[in-house]
Design a protein around this motif. Structure first.
Motif, mmCIF file in Angstrom:
data_model
loop_
_atom_site.group_PDB
_atom_site.id
_atom_site.type_symbol
_atom_site.label_atom_id
_atom_site.label_comp_id
_atom_site.label_asym_id
_atom_site.label_seq_id
_atom_site.Cartn_x
_atom_site.Cartn_y
_atom_site.Cartn_z
ATOM 1 N N SER A 20 13.043 7.859 -6.230
ATOM 2 C CA SER A 20 12.050 8.628 -6.989
ATOM 3 C C SER A 20 10.998 7.715 -7.620
ATOM 4 C CB SER A 20 12.726 9.482 -8.063
ATOM 5 O OG SER A 20 13.241 8.640 -9.081
ATOM 6 N N GLU A 21 11.356 6.453 -7.834
ATOM 7 C CA GLU A 21 10.400 5.507 -8.434
ATOM 8 C C GLU A 21 9.456 4.899 -7.403
ATOM 9 O OE1 GLU A 21 13.121 2.905 -10.444
ATOM 10 O OE2 GLU A 21 13.184 4.169 -12.249
ATOM 11 N N SER A 22 9.669 5.209 -6.120
ATOM 12 C CA SER A 22 8.816 4.638 -5.065
ATOM 13 C C SER A 22 7.429 5.269 -5.091
ATOM 14 C CB SER A 22 9.453 4.907 -3.697
ATOM 15 O OG SER A 22 8.496 4.690 -2.677
ATOM 16 N N LYS A 23 6.424 4.448 -4.849
ATOM 17 C CA LYS A 23 5.055 4.988 -4.813
ATOM 18 C C LYS A 23 4.856 5.887 -3.595
ATOM 19 C CE LYS A 23 2.860 0.951 -2.528
ATOM 20 N NZ LYS A 23 3.894 -0.071 -2.453
ATOM 21 N N HIS A 24 5.753 5.811 -2.611
ATOM 22 C CA HIS A 24 5.610 6.633 -1.409
ATOM 23 C C HIS A 24 6.271 8.006 -1.545
ATOM 24 C CE1 HIS A 24 4.234 3.052 0.646
ATOM 25 N NE2 HIS A 24 5.299 2.419 0.206
ATOM 26 N N CYS A 25 7.021 8.211 -2.627
ATOM 27 C CA CYS A 25 7.831 9.443 -2.719
ATOM 28 C C CYS A 25 7.011 10.580 -3.330
ATOM 29 C CB CYS A 25 9.069 9.168 -3.571
ATOM 30 S SG CYS A 25 10.160 10.583 -3.676
ATOM 31 N N SER A 26 6.745 11.625 -2.535
ATOM 32 C CA SER A 26 6.034 12.781 -3.094
ATOM 33 C C SER A 26 7.030 13.831 -3.563
ATOM 34 C CB SER A 26 5.067 13.373 -2.075
ATOM 35 O OG SER A 26 5.763 13.761 -0.919
ATOM 36 N N SER A 302 12.391 -4.465 -5.240
ATOM 37 C CA SER A 302 11.451 -3.951 -4.229
ATOM 38 C C SER A 302 11.592 -2.443 -4.110
ATOM 39 C CB SER A 302 11.731 -4.608 -2.886
ATOM 40 O OG SER A 302 11.499 -5.990 -2.985
ATOM 41 N N ASP A 303 10.700 -1.861 -3.317
ATOM 42 C CA ASP A 303 10.653 -0.408 -3.156
ATOM 43 C C ASP A 303 11.790 0.043 -2.221
ATOM 44 O OD1 ASP A 303 9.993 2.169 -2.123
ATOM 45 O OD2 ASP A 303 7.933 1.872 -2.839
ATOM 46 N N GLU A 306 10.839 2.222 0.837
ATOM 47 C CA GLU A 306 10.275 1.449 1.965
ATOM 48 C C GLU A 306 11.380 0.806 2.790
ATOM 49 O OE1 GLU A 306 7.389 -1.555 0.796
ATOM 50 O OE2 GLU A 306 6.056 0.000 0.012
#
Ligand code: AMP
Ligand code: GLY
Length: 430
Positions: A20-26, A302-303, A306
């Motif tokens: 949930s903290e990933s910048k890619h997760c919508s 890291s993410d 990803e």
């Protein structure tokens, strides 16, 4: 990206938070999840064994990646069904999950590819098993071939109890179908550790070591559990040992699975024992450890999304050298319901979690929690909370964890007070 996570334990809470903290997760969905996971994802009311409805949900929501937490859906073939539907998945196929689902499969693979492990025999017939056992030394280890929720291993101190254990398993009394075949194995003496490696079937990403505490009682006594606490890295880990684990155990396994036509993708969790300082494989799991995943996620810088997505898509080589970890250790202590791993009360009240908010680098991961009709936090499982902290050294991490545990008000819960004892008696600050 739209992500669906499968599972409901502390391991899944740690994964959910990282994803949930990933910048890619919508959007992040979790089936079935728990109260803690609800704070960082949308819960979906589908059980982990309900393959058909999981695939249907993933298709309906146009999910980009499914992350499978526990072993049961892997062994049932959830990853295969998702792939057939064109959905990327983190987790091995049914055939590759045999590394966890069939101890006999793993032993044969180790033998064929010279991967160090205990000497063994495989049996479905009690007469043959008995004849073999009678020729062995004690202690001797009897294991159910299939999944037995971590309980399918008996260490017998004498030949008679070994035969009784073999009879119990083969008759279906103790583990049902999982015990229809047994492994009789040489007893190995030494210190144990858990080692994790991600692989897309070709490339390997070392994913750190951890030390689990499987016994319910302090000083590693009493019944075996799913794990009462863990910290990362393991106290005996050195660059030399890691190299041995990778070159003698992990790499040969990944290439063996490729050669056998069932490449393994996902996370390989090796249960290892050091015999005279040399690592030997006890068993493989085809998923993250619980509670080991919790300290791993606290240390990862890291993410995670990803990393999971690259693993699922066979692109680990692109990111392998970019993954960063904190050098600071992390520790998770499990709070369980009194009586666990035997019978325990459910729906007992748990209070005070919010009073731990000022402790830095501390997360309370949920496992068997629920809300009662009045909206109060209660337990519905045996292992209930995974109180996890990172610190400059293990002692600092441990002090934070136990400070939080002392604040949490759960009269029907208990924990081990000695998690980390091996590392902390070796050196007070390591
Ligand atoms: P497993 O479920 O295979 O991880 O086994 C549970 C526990 O049993 C391990 O963590 C070890 O402590 C112990 N064990 C399993 N196999 C052996 C063996 N061959 N020798 C010594 N201990 C073992
Ligand atoms: N902590 C042991 C396991 O996850 O199997």
């Amino acid at each position: 990206m739209k992500v669906l996570l499968i599972g409901s334990g502390g391991r899944e809470h740690a994964l959910a938070l990282a994803i949930s903290e990933s910048k890619h997760c919508s959007s992040l969905y979790c089936a079935p999840g728990n109260v803690g996971i609800e704070s960082c994802s949308e819960l979906v009311d589908i059980e982990v064994e309900d393959i058909e409805n999981i695939v249907k949900f993933a298709k309906d929501k146009v999910i980009d990646l499914v992350v499978i937490g526990p072993e049961v859906p892997l062994v049932l073939g959830l990853a295969d069904k998702l792939q057939e539907a064109g959905i990327d998945v983190f987790g091995p196929s049914k055939l590759a999950a045999r590394l966890e689902g069939s101890k006999g499969f793993t032993k044969d693979l180790c033998k064929k590819y010279n991967i160090p492990t205990a000497a063994y025999g495989r049996f479905t017939d009690i007469k043959q098993a008995k004849a073999f056992i009678e020729k062995q030394n004690v202690p001797i280890v009897i294991k159910a071939d299939g999944l037995a929720a971590g309980k399918g291993v008996i260490i017998a101190e004498d030949i008679n109890s070994a035969i009784v254990a073999a009879e119990d398993m083969l008759s279906g009394n103790s583990f049902g179908k999982a015990g229809a075949e047994i492994i009789v194995e040489e007893f190995m003496e030494g210190a144990e550790l858990s080692y994790f490696a991600l692989t897309d079937g070709k490339t390997i990403l070392p994913f750190m070591s951890a030390q689990d505490h499987k016994r319910v009682g302090e000083g590693d006594t009493g019944l075996n559990t799913g794990g009462m606490g863990a910290y990362s890295p393991a106290y005996m880990m050195t660059p030399e040992l890691e190299k041995k684990i990778l070159t003698r155990i992990i790499e040969p396994t990944v290439s063996a699975m490729q050669k056998e036509g069932c490449p393994f993708t996902g996370v390989l969790y090796a249960g290892l024992i050091l015999v005279d300082g040399e690592p030997k494989l006890i068993e493989y799991n085809a998923r993250f450890g619980d509670p080991e995943c919790q300290p791993l996620m606290m240390r990862l810088q890291s993410d995670m999304l990803e990393i999971l997505y690259a693993t699922a898509q066979g692109r680990l080589d692109e990111i392998r050298d970019l993954v960063k970890w904190s050098d600071d250790p992390a520790m998770c202590v499990v709070m369980a319901a009194k009586g666990y791993p035997e019978s325990y009360k459910k729906n007992t009240l748990i209070n005070g979690l919010e009073r731990t908010a000022d402790i830095q680098d501390l997360v309370i991961f949920h496992a068997g929690t629920a809300k009662n009709e009045s909206g109060q936090l209660v337990n519905i499982g045996g292992r209930v909370l995974g109180v996890t902290a990172k610190g400059e050294n293990l002692l600092e991490a441990k002090n934070k964890v136990y400070r939080a545990i002392d604040i949490i008000d759960w009269p029907d819960g208990f924990c081990r007070r000695d998690i980390g004892w091996q590392a902390l008696t070796k050196s007070r600050t390591s």
